[in-house]
Design an enzyme around this catalytic site. Structure first.
Site, PDB file in Angstrom:
ATOM      1  N   ASP A 149       5.688  -1.213   3.443  1.00  0.00           N
ATOM      2  CA  ASP A 149       5.530  -2.629   3.080  1.00  0.00           C
ATOM      3  C   ASP A 149       4.895  -2.778   1.709  1.00  0.00           C
ATOM      4  O   ASP A 149       4.256  -1.858   1.204  1.00  0.00           O
ATOM      5  CB  ASP A 149       4.580  -3.299   4.090  1.00  0.00           C
TER       6      ASP A 149
ATOM      7  N   LYS B 201       7.107  -7.186   1.991  1.00  0.00           N
ATOM      8  CA  LYS B 201       7.024  -8.567   2.455  1.00  0.00           C
ATOM      9  C   LYS B 201       5.926  -9.274   1.704  1.00  0.00           C
ATOM     10  O   LYS B 201       4.845  -8.730   1.541  1.00  0.00           O
ATOM     11  CB  LYS B 201       6.629  -8.609   3.928  1.00  0.00           C
TER      12      LYS B 201
ATOM     13  N   GLY C  68       0.358  -1.847   5.760  1.00  0.00           N
ATOM     14  CA  GLY C  68      -0.998  -2.060   5.271  1.00  0.00           C
ATOM     15  C   GLY C  68      -1.952  -2.310   6.421  1.00  0.00           C
ATOM     16  O   GLY C  68      -1.572  -2.865   7.455  1.00  0.00           O
TER      17      GLY C  68
ATOM     18  N   ASP D 165      -3.981  -2.216   9.663  1.00  0.00           N
ATOM     19  CA  ASP D 165      -3.650  -1.720  10.992  1.00  0.00           C
ATOM     20  C   ASP D 165      -2.372  -2.431  11.443  1.00  0.00           C
ATOM     21  O   ASP D 165      -2.265  -3.654  11.320  1.00  0.00           O
ATOM     22  CB  ASP D 165      -4.789  -2.033  11.969  1.00  0.00           C
TER      23      ASP D 165
ATOM     24  N   ALA E 221      -7.890  -4.985   7.237  1.00  0.00           N
ATOM     25  CA  ALA E 221      -8.494  -5.626   6.060  1.00  0.00           C
ATOM     26  C   ALA E 221      -9.865  -6.227   6.389  1.00  0.00           C
ATOM     27  O   ALA E 221     -10.804  -6.123   5.588  1.00  0.00           O
ATOM     28  CB  ALA E 221      -7.561  -6.691   5.525  1.00  0.00           C
TER      29      ALA E 221
ATOM     30  N   MET F  94      -4.125 -13.989   5.486  1.00  0.00           N
ATOM     31  CA  MET F  94      -3.025 -14.843   4.996  1.00  0.00           C
ATOM     32  C   MET F  94      -3.471 -16.299   4.882  1.00  0.00           C
ATOM     33  O   MET F  94      -2.705 -17.220   5.177  1.00  0.00           O
ATOM     34  CB  MET F  94      -1.804 -14.736   5.932  1.00  0.00           C
TER      35      MET F  94
ATOM     36  N   GLY G 152      -9.184  -6.156  -1.819  1.00  0.00           N
ATOM     37  CA  GLY G 152     -10.316  -5.446  -1.221  1.00  0.00           C
ATOM     38  C   GLY G 152     -10.127  -3.947  -1.140  1.00  0.00           C
ATOM     39  O   GLY G 152      -9.021  -3.465  -0.881  1.00  0.00           O
TER      40      GLY G 152
END
Ligand code: SAH
Length: 310
Positions: free
Chosen positions: A86, A108, A139, A141, A170, A221, A250
């Site tokens: 991704d 994406k 990216g 988990d 993240a 998001m 991050g």
């Protein structure tokens, strides 16, 4: 033999002291010599089962810093024939993939799918049925806002063999690198991860349960939805001065953390680039004293004021 020892100690009187050092040097030189040829050393998995022909490994790549990859992820990346990845997977991580491995980008972005999910599922199934050893690299988990479950359901329905390697999500990686503990006995006894990017017409979160103060709210998001999130939290009783942070890129060397109060959330998010994570709660204040990670840019942090002041 005794004569030989006597002779040796006469010729080389410090032999006992230098022997271990000499042995280490000879071993190092031998190892260097063995690895100096053009053929790379074979990659032998350190742990775990080797990836089998036709098997698909769904691997979490973490938020970006290559050192946050698991040992399992590195092992599998080095065995794969095909890596389907991704946009969120950092370039530093892709550099670990051997040059002979086929890389397929199905990147994406929030509002744009370069390859539709149905096609991604097809690619995985096709590659597996061709007998390739496949790594599906995502990216963070794969099971946290990553559609990993949906992809696996398709593989399971097709009767394929798969395994899953968790990644650092993240929320954990980015807050840690921003010096923000997600929970703290004094400030937050709970933490909630939500997505700001609801399906159009999808269910709204229960804002009143999220607008509580002894709690950390992490929003994935959420960059383009920050205005709505800010309004809903305030409308449901959250203090307008609740500390907030927007973490951009991050854990990467380009990491930037914008912090302020809830009334500034939309303006902070507006200034951040993708990928960005929103963090809301008193724990954000701890960053003042717990900040430890030094990104490349010296202007890596800014306290942001209302839009009018920009
Ligand atoms: N499965 C991923 C999340 C995918 S959703 C995980 O577990 O982390 C994509 C969202 O994750 C982005 O819009 C952003 O909100 C967040 N994100 C992922 N990586 C990030 C990073 N390095 N910095 C900031 N936010 C990140």
């Amino acid at each position: 033999m005794a004569l030989f020892s006597a002779l040796a100690s006469t010729l080389w009187p410090v032999s006992e002291r230098t022997k271990p050092w000499m042995t280490r040097m000879v071993r190092t030189l031998t190892a260097l010599w063995q690895h100096s040829g053009s053929t790379p050393a074979p990659v032998i998995p350190v742990v775990g089962q080797p990836l089998r022909a036709g098997e698909v490994a769904l691997v979490g790549a973490g938020p970006g810093d290559v050192e946050l990859l698991t040992v399992a992820a590195v092992n599998l990346l080095q065995q794969a024939d095909v890596v389907v990845y991704d946009r969120l997977v950092s370039p530093a991580i892709l550099k670990l993939v051997p040059t002979t491995t086929r890389l397929i980008c199905v990147g994406k972005a929030a509002s744009f799918h370069s390859v539709p999910q149905s096609r991604i599922n097809e690619i995985l199934i096709e590659q597996s049925q061709l007998g390739a050893r496949v790594v599906r690299l995502k990216g963070g988990d794969s099971f946290i806002f990553g559609r990993g479950g949906e992809e696996l359901e398709q593989l399971a329905a097709a009767g394929l063999v798969f395994r899953v390697v968790p990644g650092i999500t993240a929320a954990s990686g980015c807050t840690t690198y921003a010096g923000i503990p997600l929970t703290h006995r004094k400030y937050a006894q709970a933490v909630t991860f939500i997505t700001g990017h609801c399906k159009s017409g999808g269910e709204e979160p229960d804002w009143s349960s999220l607008a509580v103060s002894n709690h950390t709210l992490v929003i994935y998001m959420g960059r383009l939805e920050a205005q709505r999130i800010q309004e809903q939290l305030i409308a449901h009783g959250m203090d307008e001065q609740m500390p907030v942070a927007v973490i951009e890129n991050g854990t990467r060397l380009e990491q930037r953390v914008l912090s302020g109060e809830l009334t500034h959330l939309a303006s902070l998010a507006h200034q951040a680039a993708s990928p960005a994570l929103l963090v809301i709660g008193h724990v954000v204040e701890l960053r003042e004293s717990l900040q430890w990670f030094e990104p490349l840019t010296s202007v890596a942090e800014s306290k942001v004021l209302p839009e009018s002041a920009l």
